[in-house]
Design an enzyme around this catalytic site. Sequence first.
Site, PDB file in Angstrom:
ATOM      1  CB  ALA A  69      -0.886  -0.023   1.236  1.00 13.00           C
ATOM      2  N   GLY A 114       0.575  -5.015   0.940  1.00 17.59           N
ATOM      3  CA  GLY A 114      -0.653  -5.064   0.141  1.00 17.59           C
ATOM      4  C   GLY A 114      -0.448  -5.721  -1.212  1.00 17.59           C
ATOM      5  CD  GLU A 117      -2.286  -7.635   3.028  1.00 15.14           C
ATOM      6  OE1 GLU A 117      -1.808  -6.506   2.784  1.00 15.14           O
ATOM      7  OE2 GLU A 117      -3.020  -7.857   3.988  1.00 15.14           O
ATOM      8  CD  GLU A 137       1.678  -5.649   5.638  1.00 16.68           C
ATOM      9  OE1 GLU A 137       2.486  -6.562   5.937  1.00 16.68           O
ATOM     10  OE2 GLU A 137       0.922  -5.716   4.658  1.00 16.68           O
TER      11      GLU A 137
END
Length: 263
Positions: A69, A114, A117, A137
């Site tokens: 992200a 992300g 993911e 993260e």
Amino acid sequence: MGQYEHISVETGTQPGLAVVTIRREKALNALNDATLRELTRVAGELEDDDDVRVVAVTGAGDKAFVAGADIGEMKDLGPREAKDFAERGGALAASIEGSKKPYIAVVNGFALGGGCELALACDFIYASGSAVFGQPEVKLGVIPGFGGTQRLSRRVGIAKAKELVLTGATISADEASRIGLVDVLAEPDALWDRVRESAKAIAKNGPLAVAEAKRVMQAGQSMTLEHAVDTEQRAFAGLFATGDQKEGMDAFVSKRKPEFGGR
Ligand code: DAK
């Protein structure tokens, strides 16, 4: 297809195959809010296009699939905005998992946070030897927010997933393949050939059967075995009300190739 700023969509390279490329190469294809929205929008458009049978998702350039992200955008979020962002990521993952079409993540470099993911939400992960996977993260003081703690555990087992999530360590494509995170590991030159071969094989099959098989297998992940097998039996029976079942079996006994209409 609509107009996009952060992604591109190609449907002309091979019948049945759509290629969605995340194009934020300078930020290693990090997912900002606008990119998440565009990915969700394109997933909806591709879902409605009967000519698209398989979707490949990749990152522009040879350095990254998606490096996570967008940290610059995330850093000042409050809990409420973070929840909105998480829901947006969750909606994208749900639209990929809930899609009638198989999705292939084509990983050509960093797939972190992300990005890992996003790959996990796809049905298959195809990677080149230069791919690097991780959920870093915790190094940023947060946890995966895009379903990673759950999907990674289901895919590689909870102990391996905890090791990756709690250490924030990255692993090579070889290691990812060894633990079952990567489905197909290929030389960079051969990676897209493997994607195209699989897309071709899937596109030959009955579209309703492919969609039902994916739906039932996905749904069964959160059911008891008994309930899941019951769901499978209902789906199996339901397909006997379709033209595709008649066509597929008639073609077999007539020794010809089936022409599925998806009806
Ligand atoms: N976000 C924003 N920019 C990024 C980025 C990221 N995740 N990763 C890289 N970049 C940018 C860098 O800032 C740099 O920009 P400039 O300085 O050139 O402007 C450019 O991309 C090139 O990166 P580097 O210069 O760092 O390149 P290196 O080869 O030296 O290093 C690296 C590559 C991938 C090891 C390094 O960039 C890195 O560690 N990047 C961060 C990786 C990371 O921690 N990823 C996890 C992010 S947290 C959620 C959904 C998802 C998530 C959370 C919530 N909800 C839905 C709520 C997930 C969270 C994450 O993904």
